[in-house]
Design an enzyme around this catalytic site. Structure first.
Site, PDB file in Angstrom:
ATOM      1  N   HIS A  36      44.788  55.515  71.651  1.00 20.00           N
ATOM      2  CA  HIS A  36      45.560  56.422  70.802  1.00 20.00           C
ATOM      3  C   HIS A  36      44.680  57.058  69.747  1.00 20.00           C
ATOM      4  CE1 HIS A  36      49.792  54.914  71.948  1.00 20.00           C
ATOM      5  NE2 HIS A  36      49.621  56.145  72.385  1.00 20.00           N
ATOM      6  N   HIS A  70      46.493  50.542  77.304  1.00 22.32           N
ATOM      7  CA  HIS A  70      47.870  50.050  77.160  1.00 22.32           C
ATOM      8  C   HIS A  70      48.487  49.637  78.497  1.00 22.32           C
ATOM      9  CE1 HIS A  70      46.907  53.471  74.466  1.00 22.32           C
ATOM     10  NE2 HIS A  70      47.264  52.624  73.522  1.00 22.32           N
ATOM     11  N   GLU A 122      52.392  50.659  76.262  1.00 27.97           N
ATOM     12  CA  GLU A 122      52.147  49.233  76.519  1.00 27.97           C
ATOM     13  C   GLU A 122      53.453  48.538  76.901  1.00 27.97           C
ATOM     14  OE1 GLU A 122      50.204  46.904  73.375  1.00 27.97           O
ATOM     15  OE2 GLU A 122      51.429  45.183  73.941  1.00 27.97           O
ATOM     16  N   SER A 214      49.490  55.671  66.847  1.00 28.21           N
ATOM     17  CA  SER A 214      48.900  54.351  67.076  1.00 28.21           C
ATOM     18  C   SER A 214      49.745  53.283  66.397  1.00 28.21           C
ATOM     19  CB  SER A 214      47.471  54.338  66.522  1.00 28.21           C
ATOM     20  OG  SER A 214      47.087  53.007  66.211  1.00 28.21           O
ATOM     21  N   SER A 258      41.957  51.694  67.413  1.00 32.15           N
ATOM     22  CA  SER A 258      41.492  52.788  68.275  1.00 32.15           C
ATOM     23  C   SER A 258      40.749  53.869  67.473  1.00 32.15           C
ATOM     24  CB  SER A 258      42.702  53.394  69.009  1.00 32.15           C
ATOM     25  OG  SER A 258      43.774  53.601  68.115  1.00 32.15           O
TER      26      SER A 258
END
Lengths: 277, 277
Positions: A36, A70, A122, A214, A258
């Site tokens: 992300h 994810h 995810e 994120s 990330s």
């Protein structure tokens, strides 16, 4: 003004691993954003010719598809493999684990409850492994009118706050014969959260850097904001407003799992330059 | 003064069942007190010739041994059966369950943690079924310097307070990969505790009747005392002090799961007579 980085911040094991996989697989495309962080995605495209595909049906036999950190939905992974696409799996191993747990618990007859964001890739992925379905919740209220089995398996999105997870566990345990609580929140998440908690208690202003979509960055921001009302979530240095730093003595900085180091460094440099100018 | 009984109190399913078993097995002896109530034990001895043996080695082949509601240690049960003693098992089914869980979880490689009183016969019994041992704790502090496996199974004494049990669960869950929380606190315990909680919030004085070594009675007393400082734990009407009722408007009454109705009635009658005399 002093600038201080949190003791732990930024790239986690799974993200580092995925970026390495992407860099080693040029002329490929990730199915959905690899991580992300749009800036890092753009860098991979430019420097390593790793593109981005949003619809998995656009992959053709012989194409190289990189599965994002994810993970993806089970059926889609299966379909990609069966269609002759060369699948390179960059799913974080800490995400593979809850996928396996969801499948095993569902097959063993447990009601599977997932603490996380239903819309997050995810969680879409993890949920798809629960053979007999799973319930995704974000707070105890979501469980109030729901009928579950006597035996419940509880799984958390890897990037959630453990305190919030415990609220779900505390709701379920007195109401069910057995609750199997899997601690699937990853260590990097714990460590980054712990570090931001400590730092934000001392700082006058907190800057949290990371993608606006994120999940783990949002959690870091929430923790910072609990302890320091002058907390800001930015994606890069362009979003800085230097009035935030007026009359402040300590600026704390953290970044999501990330967020690459080069973006963090740009922010630090910009704050230093701006405040001193 | 008004006297009000809690909505739920007294004999639970397991105790009623055990007394019925004892009454149907005259000329027998229980190994340890059948239930934690000496008055009821004396009644069974007098009316049904069901005695009490404290050392299981005094049982001879052909003797009839009644296993108490709390269960006994696995090896002793085995030894009794092998020595030709006629074993009548009055272990409460809600206690047999945690025994089975302790064994299964221990054999599957979980660290078994039991929330309860190490010296209580129920817990001695449950612990003995954990093939590779179990840790008995009463508060999170007991877990601080202990090394457990990544996977932990948590079991509660049937008569404990669920709020206290949750403290143990909350300590373990963030620290282990998987915590299987078995809700082995029995429903009667829940119901009696809920009822005493409600009543003690309204009452000016609370009388809790039950054996001084009865774990569930002690829990009822603790809950009553949290809400009503004038709370008293007595075994029978002889322990009443009528000054407790001076200037009181509502007297709440509850009784442990091993307290027979006739003792409760004696207490109610004595309070009424004493207060009105």
């Amino acid at each position: 003004m002093k600038i201080e980085l949190a003791e732990n911040y930024g790239f986690c094991f799974g993200v580092k691993r995925a970026i390495k996989i992407a860099e080693e697989n040029t002329n490929a495309a990730t199915y959905g954003p690899l991580i992300h962080n749009s800036k890092e995605i753009a860098r991979l495209d430019k420097d390593f010719k790793v593109g981005l595909v949003e619809d998995f049906q656009t992959f053709q036999p012989g194409d190289k598809a990189i599965v994002r950190t994810h993970g993806i939905v089970k059926d889609e992974l299966q379909a990609l493999k069966e269609s002759g696409v060369d699948v390179v799996d960059a799913t974080c191993p800490f995400v593979t684990k809850p996928q396996e747990i969801a499948q095993e618990m569902s097959e063993k007859g447990y009601s599977v409850v997932i603490f996380g964001d239903e819309k997050h890739p995810e969680i879409k992925g993890v949920k798809s492994y629960a053979t007999h379905g799973a319930l995704v919740v974000t707070e105890p209220k979501d469980l109030e009118d729901v009928k579950l089995h006597e035996r419940v398996a509880l799984i958390a999105q890897t990037t959630r706050k453990v305190e919030d997870y415990m609220e779900i566990a505390n709701y379920l345990i007195p109401r069910h014969k057995e609750v199997r609580v899997f601690n699937t929140i990853c260590n990097a998440t714990f460590e980054n959260q712990d570090a931001v908690r400590k730092l934000s208690k001392r700082a006058d202003v907190m800057i949290i850097i990371g993608g606006k979509n994120s999940s783990n960055t949002k959690q870091l921001f929430n923790i910072a904001h609990e302890n320091c009302s002058d907390s800001y979530h930015i994606e890069d240095e362009k979003e800085l407003d230097f009035s935030w730093f007026d009359n402040k003595e300590l600026c704390g900085i953290s970044a999501g799992a990330s967020t690459p180091d080069w973006i963090i460094q740009n922010v630090v440099d910009a704050i230093q330059a701006g405040v001193n100018s």
